[in-house]
Design a protein around this motif. Sequence first.
Motif, short mmCIF file in Angstrom:
data_model
loop_
_atom_site.label_atom_id
_atom_site.label_comp_id
_atom_site.label_asym_id
_atom_site.label_seq_id
_atom_site.Cartn_x
_atom_site.Cartn_y
_atom_site.Cartn_z
N VAL A 1 -19.70 82.84 107.66
CA VAL A 1 -20.11 81.48 108.01
C VAL A 1 -20.35 81.42 109.52
O VAL A 1 -21.40 80.98 109.98
N HIS A 2 -19.39 81.86 110.29
CA HIS A 2 -19.54 82.05 111.74
C HIS A 2 -18.81 83.34 112.08
O HIS A 2 -17.59 83.38 112.11
N ALA A 3 -19.58 84.40 112.30
CA ALA A 3 -19.02 85.74 112.37
C ALA A 3 -18.60 86.13 113.78
O ALA A 3 -19.12 85.61 114.78
N LEU A 4 -17.65 87.05 113.85
CA LEU A 4 -17.26 87.64 115.12
C LEU A 4 -18.45 88.37 115.73
O LEU A 4 -19.19 89.06 115.02
N PRO A 5 -18.67 88.24 117.04
CA PRO A 5 -19.77 88.98 117.67
C PRO A 5 -19.49 90.47 117.66
O PRO A 5 -18.36 90.91 117.80
N LYS A 6 -20.54 91.27 117.48
CA LYS A 6 -20.40 92.72 117.42
C LYS A 6 -20.87 93.41 118.69
O LYS A 6 -20.57 94.58 118.92
N THR A 7 -21.62 92.71 119.53
CA THR A 7 -22.15 93.29 120.75
C THR A 7 -21.92 92.35 121.93
O THR A 7 -21.62 91.17 121.75
N GLU A 8 -22.08 92.88 123.15
CA GLU A 8 -21.96 92.05 124.35
C GLU A 8 -23.04 90.96 124.34
O GLU A 8 -22.79 89.84 124.79
N GLU A 9 -24.23 91.28 123.83
CA GLU A 9 -25.30 90.31 123.79
C GLU A 9 -24.93 89.14 122.88
O GLU A 9 -25.15 87.98 123.23
N GLU A 10 -24.36 89.45 121.72
CA GLU A 10 -23.92 88.39 120.81
C GLU A 10 -22.80 87.57 121.43
O GLU A 10 -22.74 86.36 121.26
N LEU A 11 -21.92 88.25 122.17
CA LEU A 11 -20.80 87.55 122.80
C LEU A 11 -21.31 86.57 123.86
O LEU A 11 -20.84 85.43 123.94
N ARG A 12 -22.29 87.00 124.66
CA ARG A 12 -22.84 86.12 125.69
C ARG A 12 -23.59 84.94 125.09
O ARG A 12 -23.67 83.88 125.69
N ALA A 13 -24.16 85.16 123.90
CA ALA A 13 -24.92 84.10 123.25
C ALA A 13 -24.04 83.11 122.50
O ALA A 13 -24.53 82.11 121.97
N GLU A 14 -22.73 83.38 122.45
CA GLU A 14 -21.80 82.52 121.72
C GLU A 14 -21.80 81.10 122.26
O GLU A 14 -21.90 80.88 123.47
N THR A 15 -21.66 80.14 121.37
CA THR A 15 -21.51 78.76 121.76
C THR A 15 -20.45 78.10 120.88
O THR A 15 -20.38 78.39 119.68
N SER A 16 -19.66 77.25 121.49
CA SER A 16 -18.61 76.58 120.73
C SER A 16 -19.17 75.45 119.88
O SER A 16 -18.46 74.87 119.06
N ALA A 17 -20.46 75.14 120.06
CA ALA A 17 -21.05 73.99 119.36
C ALA A 17 -21.25 74.24 117.87
O ALA A 17 -21.57 73.30 117.13
N TRP A 18 -21.04 75.48 117.40
CA TRP A 18 -21.26 75.76 115.97
C TRP A 18 -20.37 74.88 115.10
O TRP A 18 -20.74 74.53 113.97
N ILE A 19 -19.21 74.51 115.63
CA ILE A 19 -18.26 73.73 114.87
C ILE A 19 -18.83 72.36 114.50
O ILE A 19 -18.43 71.74 113.51
N GLN A 20 -19.80 71.88 115.30
CA GLN A 20 -20.41 70.58 115.04
C GLN A 20 -21.36 70.63 113.85
O GLN A 20 -21.78 69.59 113.34
N GLN A 21 -21.69 71.84 113.40
CA GLN A 21 -22.61 72.01 112.27
C GLN A 21 -21.86 72.40 110.99
O GLN A 21 -22.47 72.94 110.06
N ILE A 22 -20.56 72.10 110.95
CA ILE A 22 -19.74 72.61 109.85
C ILE A 22 -20.18 72.04 108.50
O ILE A 22 -20.13 72.74 107.47
N HIS A 23 -20.68 70.80 108.45
CA HIS A 23 -21.12 70.23 107.17
C HIS A 23 -22.33 70.97 106.61
O HIS A 23 -22.29 71.42 105.44
N PRO A 24 -23.42 71.13 107.36
CA PRO A 24 -24.55 71.90 106.80
C PRO A 24 -24.21 73.36 106.55
O PRO A 24 -24.74 73.96 105.62
N LEU A 25 -23.32 73.93 107.36
CA LEU A 25 -22.90 75.31 107.12
C LEU A 25 -22.22 75.45 105.78
O LEU A 25 -22.46 76.40 105.02
#
Length: 228
Positions: free
Chosen positions: A73-97
């Motif tokens: 649903v919201h996966a752990l980042p696997k690379t530094e690029e994914e880590l830098r692209a992380e945003t805490s705002a995903w939690i606001q989309q929990i209903h559509p997720l």
Amino acid sequence: NGRQKAAPASPREFSNRDGSVVHPTVILLDLLSERVLTWGQAAGELVKALESVQSGDGLYLYVLTNQGTFYQVHALPKTEEELRAETSAWIQQIHPLFDQVSHDLGGFRPVDDHDSWFRAALTMRSLGQFASSLAGIPGQKNLVWITHGIPTVVPGYGPDEPVDLRPQLQQLGESFVQANVAVYTVAQSASGAGESMGYSWETLQLLSSLTGGRPYSSDNIANAITDA
């Protein structure tokens, strides 16, 4: 809040821009061990709990499917690029997720699910694989396992030959310890917090005590996430 000042992050070490290390907390909603009456209840309670979380920073969400695989649903980042692209705002989309989760994972259980030994073995094997995947992330991790649980004893080949799963559960707990993961278990029951989980509750207590986490009775998803 799960943070402490630290040196610059190493590969796959979780940090935000102020130099604080975030010890990731992974939430695992267990469809494999859930019941028809508790799946909707658990999902609804989890969505409500996540809506009250101020930030999704360091928080990740998976579903253990009835085939023993992990739905991201919201996966752990696997690379530094994914880590830098992380945003805490995903939690606001929990209903559509979760609408997408229901769409993708809706349906009947496998026939083999009627075999308690098969389900228990598949659950333990899947969790062991999950522990191995978390071992590659440095530092302390927390796992919130929301589940109906598996029994410590299952029927054997004969009525007087029960199979004790405690040795396998001890081994699973050791796998999480070696991976530096504390397991916080949340028992889900259709009868709510007062329901006795029997041997399944014993399993959740065992894994939590072995790994330094805590067991929670039903209707306590929010408390478990907060404490983890």
